[in-house]
Design a protein around this motif. Structure first.
Motif, PDB file in Angstrom:
ATOM      1  N   HIS A   1      51.050  45.845  53.233  1.00 55.35           N
ATOM      2  CA  HIS A   1      52.503  45.721  53.018  1.00 55.35           C
ATOM      3  C   HIS A   1      53.205  47.069  52.853  1.00 55.35           C
TER       4      HIS A   1
ATOM      5  N   TYR B   1      47.560  47.801  47.686  1.00 56.08           N
ATOM      6  CA  TYR B   1      48.704  46.939  48.002  1.00 56.08           C
ATOM      7  C   TYR B   1      50.004  47.695  47.753  1.00 56.08           C
ATOM      8  N   GLN B   2      51.099  47.041  48.117  1.00 58.39           N
ATOM      9  CA  GLN B   2      52.410  47.681  48.012  1.00 58.39           C
ATOM     10  C   GLN B   2      52.698  48.151  46.587  1.00 58.39           C
TER      11      GLN B   2
ATOM     12  N   PHE C   1      39.603  48.137  45.112  1.00 58.21           N
ATOM     13  CA  PHE C   1      40.749  47.295  45.471  1.00 58.21           C
ATOM     14  C   PHE C   1      41.810  47.511  44.397  1.00 58.21           C
TER      15      PHE C   1
ATOM     16  N   GLY D   1      45.528  46.236  43.157  1.00 55.86           N
ATOM     17  CA  GLY D   1      46.585  45.225  43.314  1.00 55.86           C
ATOM     18  C   GLY D   1      47.971  45.840  43.337  1.00 55.86           C
ATOM     19  N   ASN D   2      48.940  45.027  43.753  1.00 49.31           N
ATOM     20  CA  ASN D   2      50.287  45.572  43.963  1.00 49.31           C
ATOM     21  C   ASN D   2      50.920  46.132  42.679  1.00 49.31           C
TER      22      ASN D   2
ATOM     23  N   ARG E   1      37.999  46.776  40.789  1.00 45.51           N
ATOM     24  CA  ARG E   1      39.274  46.164  41.162  1.00 45.51           C
ATOM     25  C   ARG E   1      40.291  46.429  40.056  1.00 45.51           C
TER      26      ARG E   1
ATOM     27  N   GLY F   1      43.931  45.237  38.611  1.00 39.82           N
ATOM     28  CA  GLY F   1      44.861  44.111  38.678  1.00 39.82           C
ATOM     29  C   GLY F   1      46.266  44.536  39.038  1.00 39.82           C
ATOM     30  N   ALA F   2      47.003  43.608  39.637  1.00 47.70           N
ATOM     31  CA  ALA F   2      48.396  43.870  39.983  1.00 47.70           C
ATOM     32  C   ALA F   2      49.170  44.262  38.721  1.00 47.70           C
TER      33      ALA F   2
ATOM     34  N   THR G   1      36.420  45.127  36.796  1.00 48.85           N
ATOM     35  CA  THR G   1      37.801  44.702  37.048  1.00 48.85           C
ATOM     36  C   THR G   1      38.614  45.072  35.822  1.00 48.85           C
TER      37      THR G   1
ATOM     38  N   VAL H   1      42.609  45.114  34.031  1.00 45.41           N
ATOM     39  CA  VAL H   1      43.976  44.577  34.106  1.00 45.41           C
ATOM     40  C   VAL H   1      44.760  45.041  32.878  1.00 45.41           C
ATOM     41  N   GLY H   2      46.081  44.947  32.976  1.00 45.08           N
ATOM     42  CA  GLY H   2      46.918  45.157  31.793  1.00 45.08           C
ATOM     43  C   GLY H   2      47.535  46.531  31.688  1.00 45.08           C
TER      44      GLY H   2
ATOM     45  N   VAL I   1      38.039  43.528  32.203  1.00 47.89           N
ATOM     46  CA  VAL I   1      37.838  42.082  32.000  1.00 47.89           C
ATOM     47  C   VAL I   1      36.539  41.594  32.653  1.00 47.89           C
ATOM     48  N   TYR I   2      36.059  42.318  33.658  1.00 43.87           N
ATOM     49  CA  TYR I   2      34.755  42.001  34.258  1.00 43.87           C
ATOM     50  C   TYR I   2      33.982  43.291  34.452  1.00 43.87           C
TER      51      TYR I   2
ATOM     52  N   ARG J   1      31.962  38.503  32.517  1.00 39.67           N
ATOM     53  CA  ARG J   1      33.236  38.556  31.793  1.00 39.67           C
ATOM     54  C   ARG J   1      33.068  39.423  30.554  1.00 39.67           C
TER      55      ARG J   1
HETATM   56  C1  LIG Z   1      42.671  41.661  38.962  1.00 40.23           C
HETATM   57  C2  LIG Z   1      42.361  40.471  39.828  1.00 40.23           C
HETATM   58  C3  LIG Z   1      41.704  40.936  41.101  1.00 40.23           C
HETATM   59  C4  LIG Z   1      41.401  39.615  38.961  1.00 40.23           C
HETATM   60  O1  LIG Z   1      41.096  38.443  39.595  1.00 40.23           O
HETATM   61  P1  LIG Z   1      39.903  37.503  38.998  1.00 40.23           P
HETATM   62  O2  LIG Z   1      38.595  38.187  39.105  1.00 40.23           O
HETATM   63  O3  LIG Z   1      40.054  36.188  39.655  1.00 40.23           O
HETATM   64  O4  LIG Z   1      40.245  37.468  37.457  1.00 40.23           O
HETATM   65  P2  LIG Z   1      40.614  36.216  36.536  1.00 40.23           P
HETATM   66  O5  LIG Z   1      41.668  35.403  37.187  1.00 40.23           O
HETATM   67  O6  LIG Z   1      39.338  35.566  36.125  1.00 40.23           O
HETATM   68  O7  LIG Z   1      41.272  36.936  35.299  1.00 40.23           O
HETATM   69  C5  LIG Z   1      40.558  37.423  34.208  1.00 40.23           C
HETATM   70  C6  LIG Z   1      41.541  37.672  33.078  1.00 40.23           C
HETATM   71  O8  LIG Z   1      42.424  38.732  33.454  1.00 40.23           O
HETATM   72  C7  LIG Z   1      43.783  38.285  33.418  1.00 40.23           C
HETATM   73  N1  LIG Z   1      44.456  38.893  34.562  1.00 40.23           N
HETATM   74  C8  LIG Z   1      44.123  38.756  35.873  1.00 40.23           C
HETATM   75  N2  LIG Z   1      44.933  39.511  36.618  1.00 40.23           N
HETATM   76  C9  LIG Z   1      45.792  40.127  35.776  1.00 40.23           C
HETATM   77  C10 LIG Z   1      46.860  41.037  35.974  1.00 40.23           C
HETATM   78  N3  LIG Z   1      47.186  41.474  37.188  1.00 40.23           N
HETATM   79  N4  LIG Z   1      47.526  41.477  34.872  1.00 40.23           N
HETATM   80  C11 LIG Z   1      47.190  41.055  33.631  1.00 40.23           C
HETATM   81  N5  LIG Z   1      46.181  40.184  33.382  1.00 40.23           N
HETATM   82  C12 LIG Z   1      45.497  39.733  34.463  1.00 40.23           C
HETATM   83  C13 LIG Z   1      43.697  36.769  33.536  1.00 40.23           C
HETATM   84  O9  LIG Z   1      44.832  36.156  32.953  1.00 40.23           O
HETATM   85  C14 LIG Z   1      42.433  36.489  32.770  1.00 40.23           C
HETATM   86  O10 LIG Z   1      42.689  36.582  31.376  1.00 40.23           O
HETATM   87  P3  LIG Z   1      42.263  35.388  30.364  1.00 40.23           P
HETATM   88  O11 LIG Z   1      40.818  35.129  30.610  1.00 40.23           O
HETATM   89  O12 LIG Z   1      42.590  35.956  29.031  1.00 40.23           O
HETATM   90  O13 LIG Z   1      43.117  34.235  30.763  1.00 40.23           O
HETATM   91  C15 LIG Z   1      43.634  39.676  40.210  1.00 40.23           C
HETATM   92  O14 LIG Z   1      44.128  38.977  39.109  1.00 40.23           O
HETATM   93  C16 LIG Z   1      44.745  40.552  40.752  1.00 40.23           C
HETATM   94  O15 LIG Z   1      45.548  41.105  40.019  1.00 40.23           O
HETATM   95  N6  LIG Z   1      44.779  40.677  42.101  1.00 40.23           N
HETATM   96  C17 LIG Z   1      45.770  41.445  42.786  1.00 40.23           C
HETATM   97  C18 LIG Z   1      46.442  40.586  43.803  1.00 40.23           C
HETATM   98  C19 LIG Z   1      47.542  41.320  44.525  1.00 40.23           C
HETATM   99  O16 LIG Z   1      47.892  42.431  44.265  1.00 40.23           O
HETATM  100  N7  LIG Z   1      48.087  40.658  45.501  1.00 40.23           N
HETATM  101  C20 LIG Z   1      49.152  41.175  46.284  1.00 40.23           C
HETATM  102  C21 LIG Z   1      49.519  40.170  47.313  1.00 40.23           C
HETATM  103  S1  LIG Z   1      50.918  40.663  48.222  1.00 40.23           S
END
Ligand SMILES: CC(C)(COP(=O)(O)OP(=O)(O)OC[C@H]1O[C@@H](n2cnc3c(N)ncnc32)[C@H](O)[C@@H]1OP(=O)(O)O)[C@@H](O)C(=O)NCCC(=O)NCCS
Length: 243
Positions: free
Chosen positions: A84, A103-104, A127, A129-130, A145, A147-148, A161, A163-164, A170-171, A176
């Motif tokens: 993107h 990502y963007q 990887f 995320g956006n 990875r 997180g977005a 992985t 996030v936050g 988180v992984y 986990r």
């Molecule tokens: C980080 C990511 C890859 C993790 O995916 P996953 O392995 O399926 O992780 P889970 O869904 O099991 O999440 C694990 C925990 O992290 C949290 N979490 C996941 N992504 C998060 C994010 N971006 N920000 C904050 N918390 C996030 C979940 O709520 C979960 O917390 P909990 O167990 O307390 O409820 C995914 O969430 C992500 O952000 N992908 C990016 C997608 C993107 O940018 N897309 C663009 C499309 S245009």
């Protein structure tokens, strides 16, 4: 590797990673993230040959057409896929490994402090995320990875992985990771949590000591109760018997 082979490799890597991509022609024509990488390859060569103004000029032309701002000094590995495209910023001293996906809105930026190596190193197969921000001279380990929307301010180990804001793991290695110690979160709230946890510990300790002190009295109290009940019972019986 010839120029065309590199372009074909880039296009194939997009076809592998993006389920929305249907053909090589479509990827060639419709993926500004790829154009940005190709323009950067030229501007980086100019930068290395010390034709720096032209290099920067070319990178700005690339930014105008693709929305991706890559400093010509940045080192990019093979098969980088910027999906993107819009709003991605890659700083001068950033290093990006192979097979990385951004990502963007992703920023590989500095913290505004210091010179020298001040942008992130993103290892192979990462990887991001956006709108994630990776700031400072940090390293994101292989296969990790981000997180977005995350803000990453410290190193991330491989196969994790995060996030936050600020990001936390988180992984890790497929398992986990649950935060049980507030020291593991480095945000302003964690200080309050640490103080709260210490206070709860202290109160629990005090309560324990208090219960210990109460124990003999409790036993005595129970004995006294039983004694009174027995007395009452006997009184009632004796009264009944007496009538
Ligand atoms: C980080 C990511 C890859 C993790 O995916 P996953 O392995 O399926 O992780 P889970 O869904 O099991 O999440 C694990 C925990 O992290 C949290 N979490 C996941 N992504 C998060 C994010 N971006 N920000 C904050 N918390 C996030 C979940 O709520 C979960 O917390 P909990 O167990 O307390 O409820 C995914 O969430 C992500 O952000 N992908 C990016 C997608 C993107 O940018 N897309 C663009 C499309 S245009």
């Amino acid at each position: 590797m010839s120029l065309f082979a590199r372009i074909r490799e880039d296009i194939d890597s997009v076809l592998e990673r993006d389920p929305a991509a249907r053909s090589r022609l479509e990827v060639f024509l419709c993926y500004p993230g790829l154009w940005a990488v190709w323009i950067h390859r030229v501007s980086h060569q100019l930068w290395r040959r010390r034709i720096r103004l032209l290099a920067r000029l070319l990178s700005q032309v690339g930014r105008f057409f693709t929305g991706v701002d890559i400093h010509p000094g940045a080192l990019l590995g093979r098969r980088l896929f910027i999906d993107h495209a819009t709003g991605v910023v890659i700083g001068e001293t950033a290093i990006v490994g192979s097979d990385v996906t951004l990502y963007q809105g992703v920023t590989l930026g500095g913290t505004g402090k210091g010179h020298g190596k001040r942008h992130p190193t993103v290892c192979d197969r990462v990887f991001v995320g956006n709108n994630a921000n990776l700031l400072g001279n940090i390293t994101i380990g292989e296969n990790s990875r981000v997180g977005a929307g995350s803000v990453v301010l410290s190193d991330v180990p491989p196969n994790s992985t995060v996030v936050g804001v600020p990001a936390h793991i988180v992984y890790r290695n497929g398992e986990r990771v649950l935060i049980t110690d507030p020291h593991d979160i480095k945000d302003p709230l964690s200080d309050a949590l640490i103080a709260l946890a210490a206070r709860v510990d202290e109160l629990e300790e005090r309560q324990g000591a208090h219960e210990l002190r109460l124990e003999p009295f409790a036993a005595e109290e129970a004995e006294r109760e039983a004694y009174h009940m027995e007395l009452e019972r006997r009184q009632y019986v004796s009264m009944g018997e007496g009538i």
